[in-house]
Enzyme design. Structure first.
Site: not given
Ligand code: F6R
Length: 606
Positions: A2, A27, A74, A98-99, A478, A482, A485, A501, A601
Site C-alpha cells: 500500500c 506498492r 494491496w 500501510n501495514g 529465479e 520470474k 509471477e 528423485h 513490489k
C-alpha cells in the site's frame, strides 16, 4: 505494501495526490482513493482496481480542496472493493494506512460494543473509528490521533485528515516507512521520497515509533514516548528520468536492458582503485568470522543462494542461507564470530527487517545489501552496501537481482582476500572477468529476438520446468519464479540432479524443460540429466554457450546461445535469458507485465 500520501498545498490537492500515487502504484493496485478538506468539509473518492479508475472518477466527479490524503491498496483484510478502499472515514476523520493492525479484531469488537457501525472489512477502519470516538469525547485532533496510535499493535504507516482542519495532517510510523516532504509553505507526507519527488526533494524520514504533526508551517516530530524530537531534513537524490519507461514498452523491458550499464556502475563503485576491491572500512575482517548467515525473500533470496556457492568456494567460510519468513520464527542459534547479511531491493521487506532485528545484538556484524539507501534495512545495519541498480519500478525484480549478485561476488572476493584464499593473480583474473561482464550482458541481450520466438511457444504451456546445477540451480529457481509471477504459467526450478528423485514424473511432450548449462565443470553432469529428460520425450530448451550447444544441442527442441563466460560469473549472465524468457512469454500471453495480479513490489507486511 500500500502507498500513502498527504498534501497540505497552495494548489488543488487531488491532482498532486494522484501524481504521487502513480509513483506508489508499485506498492499495490487493488484500489485507490483520495480525501480532501474543502471549506472545512471532508470528502473522498475511491475506485476499485488501478489508479486510472480513480483518475477517471475524479474527472467525472472532481474533488476540490488544498489539503488531502491518498492511498493505493494491496489488499490484506477484505477483498478489493470500493467499501474496503482507503481513505477510511469515521465521522470527522479520514485515514490512510500501510501495514497491518494486528489487534484490530479486539479493537473492532470493543468499538462495535460501543455502538460503532463499520462499513468495511478492513483493519484500517478501526483506526478511523477509534480516532472518531476520541474526537467525540472532546479530544483535539492531535490528542485523538495520539491516543489512537497508542492503542495500535502491528506494523503501520498512517496519515490522518480531519473535517474542519485544512492545515493539519497527523502522520505516524511503526514498522512501515514514512517520509515527510518540505515545500515552500507547503508540506507533504509519502511512503517514500520517490512519491514526493515532483513536489520536493527535501525529506525528513520518521524513525520507528515516531508520529508527527504536519502543518504548512512545518513538522513537529514526537517519538514513541511522545517526547518531541528533531529528525534531520535530508536531500533525496532522485533522478526523474529513471521514473519513465525510456521508450520501452514496459518498465521491466527497460530495467532488463539497463543491466550492462548499472552493473558497470556497481563495478566502478567497488573497484575504483583498479587492482583492489574497495569495500567500506567498517566491514568486519572476514578472517575473524567463523560463520556467515545470508537472509532475504524471493528473488533476493536466490541472490543469497547463489552467493553461498561463491563464499564457500572462494573463502572456505561456512555459509547458512534462509528465507526471512522462516528464519525469523525458527529462533536459530547465533554463535560468536558470526556476520549476518540481509539482501533486499526495497530495504523495507517486513520479514527481512524482522530477521535483521532478530540478529541485532546476537550476531557480531549486521550487514546489508539494499537498493534504497535510506531504507529501514540499510539504516538498521552496521554496514549497508549499496546495490546501485537505480530505481526499479517493474514489480518483477531484474536489474536489482543482477546488481545484488555483482555486489555479492565482489564481497566474496574481498572476504577471500582477507582469509588468504585469493592471491594477487587470482584476484586480477576475477577482476578482469568482472570488467568484461557488461559486454557479455550486451551479447546476451542480443539474443532477444530468438528468445522472443521460443517464448511464443512457451506461452502455450501449462507447466514449465527449469533445471540448473551448482550456482545455476538458483538461476533455475529465479527463472521459474520470474515466469510464474508475470506469465501466470506454473513453473518449477530444480537442481538438475534432483529431477530423477521425483519431478521427472512430470516430464511429457507438453512440458517444456529449460536447462541452464554453461560449459563449466558441471556441464557433463547437467547434460546427462538433460538426456534423461529427452529420453522421456521431454521438450528441452537448452541455454548454453557455442561449445555447449555443439556438444549437447542436437535433439533438443530449441537452443539459446550465450557468450562464453567464466563459471564464476555465469549465474549473472544466465539471469538475462531467464528474465527475457519470462518477459516475452508474459507479453505473448498479454498479462500485465509491470503490475502482475496479486503482487506488490514492496512487501511491508508479513
Ligand atoms: C520477484 C521479486 C520478489 C522480491 C521479494 C523481496 O521478482 O521481486 O520476490 O525479490 O519480494 O523484495 P526485496 O528485495 O525488496 O526485499
Amino acid at each position: 505494501m500500500c502507498g500513502i500520501v498527504g498534501v497540505l498545498g497552495h494548489n488543488q490537492a487531488a491532482p498532486l495526490l494522484v501524481e504521487a500515487l502513480k509513483r506508489l502504484e508499485y506498492r499495490g493496485y487493488d484500489s485507490a482513493g483520495v480525501a480532501t478538506v474543502q471549506d472545512g468539509h471532508l470528502d473522498r473518492r475511491r475506485a476499485m482496481g488501478k489508479l486510472v479508475n480513480l483518475s477517471d472518477l475524479l474527472v467525472e466527479n472532481p474533488l476540490a480542496g488544498k489539503a488531502g490524503i491518498g492511498h493505493t491498496r494491496w489488499a490484506t483484510h477484505g477483498v478489493p472493493s470500493v467499501s474496503n478502499a482507503h481513505p477510511h472515514q469515521a465521522g470527522p476523520v479520514a485515514v490512510v494506512h500501510n501495514g497491518i493492525i494486528e489487534n484490530f479484531r479486539a479493537l473492532r469488537a470493543e468499538l462495535i460494543a460501543d455502538g460503532a457501525n463499520f462499513e468495511s472489512e478492513t483493519d484500517t477502519e478501526t483506526i478511523a473509528q477509534l480516532c472518531a470516538r476520541e474526537l467525540r469525547a472532546g479530544a483535539t485532533p492531535v490528542e485523538a490521533a495520539r491516543r489512537t496510535i497508542a492503542r495500535l499493535e502491528g506494523a503501520f504507516a498512517l496519515c490522518f485528515l480531519f473535517d474542519g482542519h485544512d492545515d493539519l495532517l497527523i502522520a505516524a510510523r511503526k514498522g512501515s516507512p514514512l517520509a515527510i516532504g518540505h515545500g515552500d509553505g507547503e508540506m507533504f507526507v509519502g511512503s517514500d521520497a520517490l512519491a514526493l519527488h515532483p513536489m520536493t526533494d527535501r525529506i525528513t524520514y520518521l524513525e520507528e515509533g515516531d508520529w508527527a504533526v504536519v502543518t504548512r508551517a512545518g513538522v513537529q516530530v514526537f517519538d514513541a514516548r511522545d517526547t518531541e524530537v528533531l529528525r534531520p531534513e535530508t536531500h533525496a537524490r532522485i533522478d526523474g528520468t529513471q521514473i519513465g519507461k525510456g521508450g520501452h514498452r514496459h518498465f521491466m523491458a527497460k530495467e532488463i536492458a539497463e543491466q550492462p550499464s548499472v552493473i558497470s556502475d556497481v563495478l566502478g563503485h567497488y573497484t575504483k582503485t583498479g587492482t583492489r576491491i574497495d569495500m567500506p572500512a567498517e566491514l568486519p575482517d572476514f578472517a575473524q568470522i567463523d560463520r556467515l548467515i545470508l537472509v532475504a525473500c524471493g528473488t533476493a533470496f536466490y541472490a543469497c543462494q547463489t552467493a553461498k556457492y561463491w563464499f564457500e568456494q572462494l573463502t572456505g567460510l561456512p555459509v547458512d542461507i534462509d528465507i526471512a519468513s522462516e528464519f525469523r520464527y525458527r529462533s536459530p542459534p547465533i554463535g560468536p564470530r558470526t556476520a549476518a547479511l540481509f539482501v533486499s531491493q526495497s530495504g523495507e521487506t517486513a520479514d527481512t527487517l524482522a530477521a535483521l532485528r532478530y540478529c541485532a545484538g546476537k550476531a557480531d556484524h549486521i550487514l546489508s545489501i539494499c537498493n534504497v539507501p535510506q531504507s529501514s534495512i540499510a539504516r538498521e545495519s552496521t554496514v549497508a552496501l549499496p546495490t546501485l541498480a537505480g530505481v526499479e519500478i517493474g514489480v518483477a525484480s531484474t536489474k536489482a537481482f543482477t546488481c545484488q549478485l555483482t555486489v555479492l561476488a565482489l564481497l566474496a572476493l574481498h572476504a577471500a582476500r582477507q582469509r588468504g584464499h585469493c592471491d594477487d593473480a587470482t584476484l586480477a583474473e576475477h577482476l578482469t572477468a568482472l570488467r568484461g561482464l557488461p559486454g557479455l550482458l550486451n551479447l546476451a541481450l542480443g539474443q532477444e529476438a530468438e528468445i522472443e520466438t521460443v517464448s511464443r511457444e512457451l506461452a502455450e504451456a501449462r507447466d514449465i520446468l527449469f533445471l540448473g546445477r551448482g550456482a545455476m540451480y538458483p538461476i533455475a529457481l529465479e527463472g521459474a519464479l520470474k515466469l510464474k509471477e508475470i506469465s501466470y504459467i506454473h513453473a518449477e526450478g530444480y537442481a538438475s540432479g534432483e529431477l530423477k528423485h521425483g519431478p521427472i514424473a512430470l516430464v511429457d511432450p507438453a512440458v517444456p524443460v529449460i536447462v541452464f548449462a554453461p560449459t563449466d565443470p558441471l556441464f557433463d553432469k547437467t547434460v546427462s540429466n538433460m538426456q534423461e529428460v529427452m529420453a522421456r520425450q521431454g521438450k528441452v530448451l537448452l541455454v548454453s554457450d557455442a561449445t555447449g550447444l555443439d556438444t549437447a544441442g542436437p535433439g533438443s527442441w530449441a537452443t539459446i546461445q550465450m557468450p562464453h563466460v567464466s563459471p564464476f560469473l555465469a549465474p549473472i549472465l544466465y539471469a538475462i535469458p531467464a528474465q527475457l524468457l519470462a518477459y516475452h512469454t508474459a507479453v505473448a500471453k498479454g498479462t500485465d507485465v509491470d503490475q502482475p495480479r496479486n503482487l506488490a513490489k514492496s512487501v511491508t507486511v508479513e
